[in-house]
Design an enzyme around this catalytic site. Structure first.
Site, short mmCIF file in Angstrom:
data_model
loop_
_atom_site.label_atom_id
_atom_site.label_comp_id
_atom_site.label_asym_id
_atom_site.label_seq_id
_atom_site.Cartn_x
_atom_site.Cartn_y
_atom_site.Cartn_z
N ASP A 69 -19.31 99.13 109.23
CA ASP A 69 -19.96 99.88 108.14
C ASP A 69 -19.06 99.89 106.90
O ASP A 69 -19.52 99.73 105.77
CB ASP A 69 -20.25 101.33 108.55
CG ASP A 69 -21.65 101.51 109.11
OD1 ASP A 69 -22.17 100.55 109.71
OD2 ASP A 69 -22.22 102.61 108.97
N LYS A 72 -5.74 100.51 119.07
CA LYS A 72 -4.96 101.73 118.88
C LYS A 72 -3.93 101.75 120.01
O LYS A 72 -3.87 102.68 120.82
CB LYS A 72 -5.89 102.96 118.89
CG LYS A 72 -5.22 104.26 118.49
CD LYS A 72 -4.87 104.37 117.03
CE LYS A 72 -4.09 105.64 116.74
NZ LYS A 72 -3.57 105.70 115.35
N ASP A 74 -17.94 99.49 115.35
CA ASP A 74 -19.06 100.21 114.74
C ASP A 74 -18.62 100.79 113.40
O ASP A 74 -19.29 100.63 112.37
CB ASP A 74 -19.52 101.33 115.69
CG ASP A 74 -20.65 102.15 115.10
OD1 ASP A 74 -21.60 101.54 114.55
OD2 ASP A 74 -20.58 103.40 115.17
N ASP A 124 -6.38 102.51 112.36
CA ASP A 124 -6.29 103.34 111.16
C ASP A 124 -5.75 102.53 109.98
O ASP A 124 -6.24 102.62 108.85
CB ASP A 124 -5.46 104.61 111.40
CG ASP A 124 -4.14 104.35 112.12
OD1 ASP A 124 -3.91 103.22 112.59
OD2 ASP A 124 -3.32 105.29 112.19
N TYR A 180 -19.16 103.55 124.45
CA TYR A 180 -20.61 103.57 124.45
C TYR A 180 -21.19 103.55 125.86
O TYR A 180 -22.31 104.00 126.08
CB TYR A 180 -21.16 102.36 123.69
CG TYR A 180 -21.20 102.53 122.19
CD1 TYR A 180 -20.04 102.67 121.47
CD2 TYR A 180 -22.42 102.54 121.52
CE1 TYR A 180 -20.07 102.82 120.10
CE2 TYR A 180 -22.46 102.68 120.14
CZ TYR A 180 -21.29 102.82 119.43
OH TYR A 180 -21.33 102.95 118.08
C1 IPM Z 1 -24.96 99.87 114.96
C2 IPM Z 1 -25.57 101.24 115.06
C3 IPM Z 1 -25.72 101.59 116.55
C4 IPM Z 1 -24.36 101.58 117.16
C5 IPM Z 1 -26.46 102.91 116.80
C6 IPM Z 1 -27.85 102.92 116.20
C7 IPM Z 1 -26.53 103.25 118.27
O1 IPM Z 1 -24.79 102.16 114.39
O2 IPM Z 1 -25.58 98.90 115.44
O3 IPM Z 1 -23.88 99.75 114.38
O4 IPM Z 1 -23.63 102.58 117.07
O5 IPM Z 1 -24.00 100.56 117.76
MG MG Z 2 -23.19 101.34 113.32
#
Ligand code: IPM
Ligand code: MG
Length: 370
Positions: A255, A195, A251, A227, A146
């Site tokens: 999710d 990784k 990230d 993975d 990032y």
């Molecule tokens: C998160 C989001 C952010 C990230 C985006 C909006 C830049 O996906 O907070 O997980 O990738 O960190």
């Molecule tokens: Mg995210």
């Protein structure tokens, strides 16, 4: 006590879900005699529309002047929103990344917990859910891909893009220590995800984590390739206590972990630095497709406000009260559409024990139970 809270409502469903969190905080203030002062801070697409950039110096200063920041979500539909025709550094997400860096918010905590009441919204088979699961994802937030150098340029007549994954040992050590400190107060297990079979940055990650682990003999430490971790999260999520990982892997895995709990609308998060300050936001995005419809789940934002009370203000009793109220409302059968039992999704009425409610109603119900 008095607390200054910076509020970034942001874009999409952000303003709707933040309004519900403020409703719940105000109820806490009333009941426990605290005063919460809110300062609106512009960030993301709404800031672009108002002043042309996703985050101004004034906005950064306002965040720094707050005791903590509560955030909704930022960004829009990347395929259709005019914000994504702008240069990358002028897009909504750039504002969030800049704020994380400016405030040195290197430790991102994302708890993923399966509520007993939401088992029916969980997409996993019952034998996989077992006794449920309760994990804390510790994502490094100010390094890695990032924030490494990036560029897009012609190389020998071929358009070429480069992103750089860079970590130094100090960045790894400070997040690893946080993870072990948290694991010490939980089930005493850290799974460090990397990784290391391919990446140098992961080999350094693993080495430094090993060094930190040696200082925490009471906490067990295992290493897992990313993975494999993605697979294990849907195969046997109960095995995880604290997952420690770098920015990009975190990230993606957070999710995934959130969906396993039933909905990303349930997942809160805290981004912390070395002080008591923190930025608190739901892990989900701005969901532009449902913005303004009054159907978004405000629970992740409300639980993020509870994390703020706990981590930044040391108000444990008050945070407990919010979490208990959320559980109570779920127990009574109230659900936003995203956490309806899967068989009832979208039917509105649903079965006898479950009632579908909208964003504001969910906020009212939780506030009433405090
Ligand atoms: C998160 C989001 C952010 C990230 C985006 C909006 C830049 O996906 O907070 O997980 O990738 O960190
Ligand atoms: Mg995210």
């Amino acid at each position: 006590m008095e607390y200054r809270i910076g509020v970034i409502s942001g874009d999409g469903i952000g303003p709707e879900i933040v309004a519900e969190a403020k409703k719940v905080l105000d109820k806490i203030g009333e009941k426990y005699q605290h005063r919460f002062h809110y300062t609106e801070i512009l960030m993301g697409g709404c800031s672009i529309d108002a002043v042309g950039v996703p985050l101004t110096e004034e906005a950064i200063a306002a965040a720094k002047a707050s005791d903590a920041v509560l955030m909704g979500s930022i960004g829009g539909n990347t395929a259709t929103s005019p914000w994504y025709k702008l240069a990358p550094e002028l897009r909504p997400e750039a504002g969030l990344l800049k704020l994380r860096k400016e405030l040195n918010l290197f430790a991102n905590l994302r708890p993923a917990y399966l509520y007993e009441e939401l088992k029916e919204a969980c997409p996993l088979r019952e034998d996989i859910i077992g006794d449920g699961f309760d994990m804390m994802i510790m994502r490094e937030l100010t390094g890695g891909l990032y924030f490494g150098e990036r560029k897009t340029e012609m190389v020998d007549g071929v358009m070429t893009a480069v992103d750089t994954l860079v970590y130094n040992e100090n960045e790894i050590r400070r997040i690893a220590k946080r993870a072990f400190d948290i694991a010490k107060k939980r089930r005493k297990k850290v799974t460090s995800v990397d990784k290391a079979n391919v990446l140098d940055s992961s080999r350094l990650w693993r080495k430094v984590v090993e060094e930190v682990a040696a200082d925490y003999p009471e906490v067990s430490c295992e290493h897992m390739l990313v993975d494999n971790c993605a697979m294990q999260l849907v195969k046997d999520p109960g095995q995880f206590d604290v997952i420690l990982t770098e920015n990009m892997f975190g990230d993606i895995l957070s999710d995934e972990a959130s969906m396993v709990t039933g909905s990303i609308g349930m997942l809160s998060s805290a981004s912390l630095n070395d002080t008591k300050f923190g930025l608190y936001e739901p892990s989900g995005g701005s969901a532009p497709d449902i913005a303004g419809l009054g159907v978004a789940n405000p629970i992740a934002t409300i639980l993020s406000a509870a994390m703020m009370l706990r981590f930044s203000f040391d108000l444990d009793k008050e945070a407990d009260a919010i979490e208990a109220a959320v559980k109570q409302v779920l127990k009574e059968g109230y659900r936003t559409i995203d956490i309806m039992p899967r068989g009832d999704l979208g039917t509105g009425a649903a079965n006898a024990s479950v009632t579908q409610v909208g964003t504001a109603e969910m906020g009212d119900l939780i506030a009433e139970r405090i």
